[in-house]
Scaffold this motif. Structure first.
Motif, mmCIF file in Angstrom:
data_model
loop_
_atom_site.group_PDB
_atom_site.id
_atom_site.type_symbol
_atom_site.label_atom_id
_atom_site.label_comp_id
_atom_site.label_asym_id
_atom_site.label_seq_id
_atom_site.Cartn_x
_atom_site.Cartn_y
_atom_site.Cartn_z
ATOM 1 N N VAL A 247 -42.285 20.157 -45.228
ATOM 2 C CA VAL A 247 -43.741 19.991 -45.240
ATOM 3 C C VAL A 247 -44.139 19.521 -46.630
ATOM 4 O O VAL A 247 -43.712 20.093 -47.640
ATOM 5 C CB VAL A 247 -44.464 21.314 -44.914
ATOM 6 N N ILE A 248 -44.954 18.463 -46.695
ATOM 7 C CA ILE A 248 -45.355 17.896 -47.982
ATOM 8 C C ILE A 248 -46.167 18.915 -48.779
ATOM 9 O O ILE A 248 -47.136 19.491 -48.276
ATOM 10 C CB ILE A 248 -46.189 16.612 -47.783
ATOM 11 N N GLN A 249 -45.758 19.140 -50.000
ATOM 12 C CA GLN A 249 -46.481 20.037 -50.899
ATOM 13 C C GLN A 249 -47.276 19.212 -51.912
ATOM 14 O O GLN A 249 -46.813 18.160 -52.362
ATOM 15 C CB GLN A 249 -45.493 20.932 -51.646
ATOM 16 N N SER A 250 -48.467 19.693 -52.255
ATOM 17 C CA SER A 250 -49.285 18.980 -53.228
ATOM 18 C C SER A 250 -48.578 18.921 -54.583
ATOM 19 O O SER A 250 -48.031 19.912 -55.065
ATOM 20 C CB SER A 250 -50.636 19.666 -53.401
ATOM 21 N N LYS A 251 -48.574 17.737 -55.158
ATOM 22 C CA LYS A 251 -47.968 17.542 -56.478
ATOM 23 C C LYS A 251 -49.029 17.473 -57.574
ATOM 24 O O LYS A 251 -48.703 17.315 -58.743
ATOM 25 C CB LYS A 251 -47.134 16.253 -56.494
ATOM 26 N N ASN A 252 -50.297 17.566 -57.169
ATOM 27 C CA ASN A 252 -51.362 17.515 -58.161
ATOM 28 C C ASN A 252 -51.358 18.760 -59.043
ATOM 29 O O ASN A 252 -50.716 19.764 -58.734
ATOM 30 C CB ASN A 252 -52.728 17.385 -57.482
#
Length: 1003
Positions: A247-252
């Motif tokens: 699942v894509i995790q926020s990299k911000n």
């Protein structure tokens, strides 16, 4: 085993995209390969992600069939080249190794330092040097030498045999076969800007640089098993599984405050509640409930930092800089954004759904679009890059591709074709003739292979990434001319990695508003609160002018098409303007929905709704879906889907959803849920037809509302302060129309517009009382240094007294001074232009030396008596036309040899509907469109002799190949037609009128 694979991201070198590389590897049952593009890591994360998908899907298939699952191990690195020469390969052992490689390349890109011939000491990277490089040293633990199978015979008694454990297989992969090798040659010729036949062999790949099976590759090295073992050991030691995310995790950036994410929640609530009181007062239960709902979702999705960072940017702009901004896009659906003053759109007033921006099921990150004035955006960008740590903030990149005509030109050049021949191949009207040409067929074949391939990296219009981890974990950084670090991939890859961009954009319209407000305060002492939108939208005077459809200079509503729509709708309110801002878009207009909306708008009692739910949700737009939010509402209230699924379905139908399987499941869910609401199958099918036909080109209501707010702000300024507003439009370089239209509009306000004057003008247009002086910036051919020097010197040392003093004080050259004299910019001397032209030669002649030599005494030139020199108005008009681009003290009608100005004026057209009339119009602009039969037709816009606009339609059967012949006046014969009370001319005959020639140009 394949340690050196190039994708098409090795610009103008590699020939395969990532999916082709993976497909080829899979077809040959290759299990290990390393993507090493030349001086970039653009495709690294894409390659890892796609390999992971391949493994998962193949494994699922094989489990079903009882086979051994297929796995393709992705490893990434970078191939480093200098001056087309291979220096070394860097292969990442792990995620930290990829960061090392990216930072190494980024340092040299940003500092503009050439790559070193030898690699530095890496900790998590394997370095592979080419065998051709001579070695007189013991290689470090991370250093190896790659040897091609053709080079094996050179190993005999080679010193490297003393370091057997340092030799690895090097089989570069660049092409797929002989055909793509030819494509590679074309790419190299284009890159080197040389003929195809003159590309040196050392600048091309070898003809055998394609995939072979792992077994075949091993056979090449049967006599050197230690090389195979070394290679296998090296690749086995690489592990990039840290990049695998189910699942894509926020990299911000995770937190805005130093105290962390928990304190961010507290701070966001505090600021939002303070803003709630500012926007809605102290007791508004509806707004409070909406605010709490949004805050819960924002906290759940961990977007508190994103909102706070955006708030900080806006606060800095409004506070220290006193900049004006517009927050637009789907972010305007948020009451939190409204309370934080990120946007000026009230989502409750417009019934905007927060789910259009953010919801629990949303996987792709949302973003805010913040517009600033065109000349203020850079200040905001500097603030962002200064505030956040180096390596954690960067511009978003873009990847331009080879386009149709550009490819044909490039291929033609490397084939050595003449420019005329290349141009003929790019001409679509000659397609049938070109198809008989063998050279053209060859070009078309190469074109078909090269089309949409990556061409060059560039910079996004305004996207900025602010990262929690160093961005170099995911990309190397470039330093384009703009001067800020820039990632090497685009917004789509950023989204797939997990970045939400901050869009810091610019537009001229905000510059118009900002400068107008400043001029009003300076000249009239009035302080305008441009954010007092609630007052503007209810102002009857503004709404009456909006209804007339003549808002020239006003953002988004000044174009001919928009003016026509406003008049057809008799638009006199904010909500109708919001709808108009959406239905003007090409997709809505071409589908016939714009016409349906106008018809229903004028006859609301005759609207037949499909059902009560459709009436309830679409009554504001008379049963016509106008906005993206309409899709969400219908899916939610008609079909019974929750708001999150409704938005996902809306997004999927707009082409932004990659999984067809997931999309089909949502469609099925729509039908099942709609049936459960008790609707008939026939009704469900019709509603779905309307949704699916509309959703692909729909427009966010919040976006339209943001545009409409800015339109009202411009309209307020133009209505109550027309002179200052039009000066601001000119100083921010206009909008839809060319400059002379806005000068004409300034004259219509009653202002006296003067030609540039060295004693009155500034670099830009200025206005005081009723006198406006054009600026030096508009003078074509005048150099920037004199544009700045002339007003600066005057402000410092007083007005210029005569021509000689002007020349000495400004150090102006002969050619530049002649431009100003021809434009009457030295009329303060009281001398006519011809006399001044004579005088300037006595001062400067043809010499370019400076006159100012720190004179002790002011020596005057002798005066000579001249014969009377003739001046003519037509000559002055031509000078203005040449040097300004338009005549100021004349109009184009004054150039005509005829006194005829037409039988009918634009203001009287409504009295001649159905009649054939003859008119004379000054050309303003045109628009070309293609009909269903792929023929061309045109829409024209003109001004009549009274200065009023009128519009023309030129159908293919009554129009030559191209009717317009540039600026000037045209004689128009046509039929007056009316559409919803808007008159226009259907042209039957059309010709440009003759003008007086410039007397200077006549022999």
């Amino acid at each position: 085993m394949f340690l050196n694979v190039h994708s098409s991201y090795s610009l103008k070198y590699g020939t395969m995209d990532i999916s082709t590389i993976i497909a080829q590897a899979r077809a040959l049952n290759i299990h290990q390969l390393v993507l090493t593009d030349i001086n970039n890591s653009t495709g690294a994360t894409e390659f890892i992600r796609e390999c992971t998908k391949q493994g998962i899907f193949k494994e699922a298939d094989d489990v079903q069939k009882g086979n051994i699952p297929y796995q393709l191990k992705p490893v990434t690195g970078i191939e480093f080249r200098k001056d087309e020469k291979l220096l070394y390969l860097g292969i990442a052992r792990n995620k930290e190794g990829m960061r090392e490689l990216n930072e190494f390349l980024s340092y040299h890109n940003i500092q503009n330092i050439p790559l070193p011939d030898d690699a530095p000491n890496f900790k998590n990277v394997f370095i592979i040097y080419p065998f051709s490089k001579g070695f007189n040293k013991t290689l470090a633990s991370y250093e190896f030498v790659g040897i091609r199978n053709k080079q094996l015979n050179h190993l005999y008694k080679h010193p490297l045999l003393q370091q057997k454990d340092k030799l690895v297989v090097l089989h570069p992969v660049t092409i797929t076969d002989k055909i793509t090798y030819r494509l590679h040659e074309y790419l190299r010729a284009i890159d080197l800007n040389t003929l195809l036949s003159k590309v040196p062999d050392e600048f091309k790949c070898s003809r055998d640089e394609f995939f072979v099976s792992e077994d075949d590759l091993k056979k090449y090295f049967d006599d050197y098993p230690f090389i195979l073992n070394n290679t296998q050991k090296l690749i086995n030691d690489c592990d990039l599984s840290a990049y695998f995310e189910p699942v894509i995790q926020s990299k911000n950036r995770f937190a805005y405050t130093r105290e962390g994410a928990d304190f961010d929640k507290v701070l966001l609530r505090r600021i939002a509640y303070k803003g709630l009181e500012y926007r809605y007062g102290k007791n508004n239960p509806v707004a409070l409930e909406r605010l709490e709902k949004e805050l819960r979702i924002i906290e759940f999705k961990k977007y508190c930092a994103y909102f706070l960072i955006t708030f900080d940017i806006v606060r800095y702009a409004m506070g220290k800089c006193k900049f004006y901004h517009v927050g637009r896009g789907s972010g305007a659906n948020s009451i939190v954004a409204y309370c934080l003053r990120i946007t000026d759109v009230d989502p409750i007033d417009l019934d905007l759904y927060f789910e259009r921006f953010l919801h629990e099921k949303r996987t792709s990150p949302p973003d805010f679009d913040i517009d600033f004035a065109w000349d203020e955006r850079e200040t905001i960008q500097k603030y962002i890059f200064k505030k956040y740590p180096l390596g954690h903030v960067a511009f978003l990149g873009t990847m331009s591709t080879f386009k149709d005509r550009a490819i044909i030109r490039e291929i033609g050049k490397v084939l050595g074709l003449a420019k005329d021949e290349i141009d003929s191949f790019s001409d679509p009207t000659r397609e049938w003739l070109n198809l008989q040409n063998l050279t053209y067929k060859k070009i078309k074949l190469v074109h078909s292979m090269m089309r949409e391939m990556p061409n060059q990296r560039s910079i996004h219009a305004g996207g900025i990434l602010i990262s929690e981890e160093p961005i170099t974990y995911y990309t190397a950084l470039d330093l384009p001319p703009k001067g800020y670090p820039t990632v090497q991939w685009d917004m789509y890859e950023a989204e797939l990695i997990g970045y939400e961009k901050f869009d810091i954009l610019s537009q001229r319209g905000i510059g118009h508003i900002r400068e107008a407000v400043q001029l009003i305060e300076k000249n009239k002492g009035d302080v305008v609160d441009i954010h007092d939108f609630k007052t503007f939208k209810d102002d009857p005077k503004l709404n009456e002018i909006l209804k007339e459809g003549q808002p020239i200079g006003c953002f988004y509503i000044e174009s001919p098409a928009m003016r026509q729509l406003l008049k057809k709708l008799k638009c006199d309110n904010y909500l109708t303007l919001v709808a108009a801002s959406s239905i003007i878009r090409p997709g809505v207009a071409s589908s016939g929905m714009m016409k349906a909306f106008i018809e229903r708008y004028h006859a609301p009692d005759k609207v037949v709704y499909l059902c009560e739910e459709m009436k309830e949700q679409l009554k504001e737009t008379y049963g016509v879906m106008v906005y993206q939010e309409d899709v969400i509402k219908v899916c939610h209230y008609f079909a019974g889907l929750d708001l999150a699924d409704s938005d996902i379905l809306r997004k999927a139908m707009s082409g932004k959803y990659r999984s067809k399987l997931a999309f089909d499941e949502l469609v099925n869910k729509f039908f099942i849920s709609a049936r459960a609401q008790g609707h008939s199958e026939e009704l469900i099918q019709e509603v779905w037809r309307q949704i699916s036909s509309f959703a692909g080109y729909s427009f966010s209501k919040a976006h339209s509302a943001s545009f409409a707010v800015e339109s009202y702000q411009s309209l307020f300024l133009k209505t109550y302060y027309p002179k200052e507003f039009m000066v601001a439009v000119l100083n921010n370089y206009g909008g839809f129309y060319t400059r002379w239209v806005y000068v004409h509009e300034l004259q219509k306000t009653g202002a006296k517009v003067h030609l540039p004057c060295v004693n009155k003008s500034d670099d830009v247009v200025n206005i005081k009382d009723n006198d406006a002086y054009l600026g030096f910036i508009g003078v074509q051919g005048l150099e920037n240094k004199f544009i700045e020097i002339i007003p600066a010197e005057r402000r410092k040392n007083g007005d210029y007294l005569d021509l000689e003093q002007f020349v000495k004080r400004t150090q102006i050259t002969l050619e530049q001074c002649i431009l100003l004299i021809r434009l009457c910019a030295l009329r303060f001397t009281g001398k006519d232009k011809k006399t001044l032209l004579w005088d300037i030669y006595t001062y400067l002649g043809h010499k370019k030396k400076k006159l100012n030599h720190a004179e002790l005494f002011n020596s005057e030139h002798k005066s000579y008596s001249l014969p009377e020199l003739e001046n003519s108005q037509i000559e002055d008009a031509y000078n203005e036309l040449e040097l300004l681009g338009y005549p100021l003290n004349f109009n184009m009608f004054d150039f005509l040899k005829t006194n005829y100005r037409g039988d009918v004026m634009a203001a009287d057209l409504h009295n001649h509907v159905g009649k054939t009339v003859k008119m004379v119009g000054n050309y303003v602009c045109e628009k070309t469109v293609h009909t269903i039969k792929n023929t061309k037709m045109w829409f024209g816009t003109f001004l009549d002799a009274n200065g009023d606009f009128f519009d023309t339609t030129h159908f293919p059967n009554t129009t030559p190949m191209y009717p317009f012949k540039g600026k000037g006046c045209y004689l128009i014969l046509g039929k007056v037609v009316e559409d919803f009370n808007f008159p226009s001319i259907e042209v039957l005959k059309f010709a440009k009128l003759d003008i007086y020639m410039n007397p200077v140009a006549v022999d």
